[in-house]
Design a protein around this motif. Structure first.
Motif, mmCIF file in Angstrom:
data_model
loop_
_atom_site.group_PDB
_atom_site.id
_atom_site.type_symbol
_atom_site.label_atom_id
_atom_site.label_comp_id
_atom_site.label_asym_id
_atom_site.label_seq_id
_atom_site.Cartn_x
_atom_site.Cartn_y
_atom_site.Cartn_z
ATOM 1 N N GLU A 114 -10.931 0.267 60.503
ATOM 2 C CA GLU A 114 -10.956 -0.109 58.890
ATOM 3 C C GLU A 114 -9.612 -0.688 58.649
ATOM 4 O OE1 GLU A 114 -12.083 3.031 56.639
ATOM 5 O OE2 GLU A 114 -14.270 3.185 57.526
ATOM 6 N N LYS A 115 -8.413 -0.063 58.993
ATOM 7 C CA LYS A 115 -7.011 -0.696 58.768
ATOM 8 C C LYS A 115 -6.658 -1.127 60.127
ATOM 9 C CE LYS A 115 -6.355 3.020 55.224
ATOM 10 N NZ LYS A 115 -5.457 4.039 54.928
ATOM 11 N N PHE A 116 -5.837 -2.371 59.883
ATOM 12 C CA PHE A 116 -5.220 -3.190 60.880
ATOM 13 C C PHE A 116 -3.836 -2.968 61.084
ATOM 14 C CE2 PHE A 116 -9.563 -4.774 60.537
ATOM 15 C CZ PHE A 116 -10.044 -4.971 61.790
ATOM 16 N N ASP A 117 -3.248 -1.826 60.121
ATOM 17 C CA ASP A 117 -1.854 -1.735 60.189
ATOM 18 C C ASP A 117 -1.094 -1.538 61.682
ATOM 19 O OD1 ASP A 117 -2.236 -1.916 57.538
ATOM 20 O OD2 ASP A 117 -2.268 0.473 57.222
ATOM 21 N N ASP A 118 -1.669 -1.025 62.488
ATOM 22 C CA ASP A 118 -1.047 -0.840 63.865
ATOM 23 C C ASP A 118 -0.862 -2.145 64.666
ATOM 24 O OD1 ASP A 118 -1.278 1.890 63.341
ATOM 25 O OD2 ASP A 118 -2.901 2.313 64.413
ATOM 26 N N TRP A 119 -1.684 -3.256 64.358
ATOM 27 C CA TRP A 119 -1.827 -4.433 64.865
ATOM 28 C C TRP A 119 -0.946 -5.587 64.212
ATOM 29 C CZ3 TRP A 119 -6.070 -1.227 64.828
ATOM 30 C CH2 TRP A 119 -6.435 -0.813 66.136
ATOM 31 N N LYS A 121 -1.648 -7.013 61.271
ATOM 32 C CA LYS A 121 -2.703 -8.166 60.980
ATOM 33 C C LYS A 121 -2.327 -8.909 59.981
ATOM 34 C CE LYS A 121 -7.744 -9.312 60.970
ATOM 35 N NZ LYS A 121 -7.438 -10.301 59.578
ATOM 36 N N ASP A 122 -1.495 -8.428 59.068
ATOM 37 C CA ASP A 122 -1.139 -9.320 57.945
ATOM 38 C C ASP A 122 -0.194 -10.558 58.367
ATOM 39 O OD1 ASP A 122 -2.329 -7.882 56.094
ATOM 40 O OD2 ASP A 122 -0.701 -6.268 55.840
ATOM 41 N N THR A 123 0.851 -10.107 59.380
ATOM 42 C CA THR A 123 1.774 -10.974 59.851
ATOM 43 C C THR A 123 0.851 -12.183 60.445
ATOM 44 O OG1 THR A 123 3.455 -9.397 60.047
ATOM 45 C CG2 THR A 123 3.989 -11.404 61.134
ATOM 46 N N TYR A 124 0.051 -11.862 61.273
ATOM 47 C CA TYR A 124 -0.768 -12.609 62.130
ATOM 48 C C TYR A 124 -1.822 -13.679 61.217
ATOM 49 C CZ TYR A 124 -4.690 -14.471 65.012
ATOM 50 O OH TYR A 124 -5.896 -15.363 65.495
ATOM 51 N N ASP A 125 -2.415 -13.070 60.112
ATOM 52 C CA ASP A 125 -2.971 -14.022 59.191
ATOM 53 C C ASP A 125 -1.966 -14.903 58.250
ATOM 54 O OD1 ASP A 125 -5.525 -12.407 59.917
ATOM 55 O OD2 ASP A 125 -5.499 -11.241 58.136
ATOM 56 N N SER A 126 -1.014 -14.671 58.109
ATOM 57 C CA SER A 126 -0.189 -15.252 57.184
ATOM 58 C C SER A 126 0.630 -16.447 58.380
ATOM 59 C CB SER A 126 1.326 -14.644 56.649
ATOM 60 O OG SER A 126 1.983 -13.887 57.865
ATOM 61 N N ALA A 127 0.674 -16.147 59.465
ATOM 62 C CA ALA A 127 1.125 -17.023 60.446
ATOM 63 C C ALA A 127 0.123 -18.112 60.879
ATOM 64 C CB ALA A 127 1.789 -16.524 61.788
ATOM 65 N N LYS A 128 -1.141 -17.580 60.700
ATOM 66 C CA LYS A 128 -2.392 -18.381 60.963
ATOM 67 C C LYS A 128 -2.453 -19.542 59.768
ATOM 68 C CE LYS A 128 -7.144 -18.339 62.110
ATOM 69 N NZ LYS A 128 -8.263 -17.581 62.240
ATOM 70 N N LYS A 129 -2.186 -19.012 58.498
ATOM 71 C CA LYS A 129 -2.435 -19.732 57.604
ATOM 72 C C LYS A 129 -1.312 -20.803 57.505
ATOM 73 C CE LYS A 129 -2.933 -19.526 52.416
ATOM 74 N NZ LYS A 129 -2.813 -18.654 51.261
ATOM 75 N N GLU A 130 -0.288 -20.488 57.682
ATOM 76 C CA GLU A 130 0.786 -21.557 57.905
ATOM 77 C C GLU A 130 0.740 -22.790 58.700
ATOM 78 O OE1 GLU A 130 4.701 -19.609 58.008
ATOM 79 O OE2 GLU A 130 4.361 -18.663 56.350
#
Length: 198
Positions: A114-119, A121-130
């Motif tokens: 349910e939570k992706f804090d260990d991976w 994921k927020d940084t991955y999503d923001s880099a993908k969007k940029e």
């Protein structure tokens, strides 16, 4: 006496030995299939017997049957991921080979976290969007798409027309004043041009 390692008791397998495999098998998450079935994306040169041998020798999974099919990709205008796309240059990506395996024992996927804090994921999503926004600049129809400033100007115009925001005029005093840039400097100066020899 040398000790002998007992071989796994199972189906009769092929004798092709692979010590350093140079291929990748991708296990697909298929929630609609029964737990005794597993789907894989495999290389185009892998056959059913190779997959059965691989699953038995590496994981000890006994396989009842294997079904395979090759999925052709759609024709595209350019290679995916190109920085400068070339319109009207047709390209068909490489076909994908999928295999469905029927296993002796069922396999159940672990629950989705349910939570992706260990991976992170927020940084991955923001880099993908940029990265996607940067790639849109090189698209062939980039100049025909409306800009972000145009959308904000439309919102301001709607607010003015509806009467939510009043029209603000610049005072006459500020409008008539010129900016003082200092003394005027002559741009063109006298330059001596040498005569052309004939």
């Amino acid at each position: 006496m040398a000790s002998q390692i007992p071989a796994r008791i199972g189906p009769k397998l092929g004798r092709k030995q692979i010590f350093l495999p140079n291929f990748t098998l991708t296990l697909l998450r298929t929630p609609n299939n029964p737990p005794t079935f597993a789907s894989f994306i495999v290389p185009l040169n892998l056959n059913k017997l190779d997959l059965r041998d691989y699953l038995w020798n590496v994981y000890g999974v006994e396989v009842r049957g294997v079904r395979s099919y090759i999925q052709q990709q759609k024709v595209r205008q350019d290679k995916p991921g190109e920085k400068r796309p070339k319109p009207r240059k047709w390209f068909r990506p490489r076909a994908i080979k999928k295999m469905m395996v029927e296993m002796e024992k069922p396999f159940v996927w672990p629950a989705v976290p349910e939570k992706f804090d260990d991976w992170d994921k927020d940084t991955y999503d923001s880099a993908k969007k940029e990265r996607e926004e940067a790639e849109q600049i090189f698209a062939h129809d980039y100049r025909q798409q409306p800009t972000k400033e145009r959308a904000s100007m439309a919102e301001q115009a709607k607010a003015l027309l509806s009467g939510k925001d009043p029209w603000k005029t610049t005072p006459e005093r500020e409008r008539d004043e010129w900016e003082d840039d200092g003394e005027a400097v002559e741009v063109e100066q006298d330059i001596e041009v040498p005569p052309v020899k004939r």
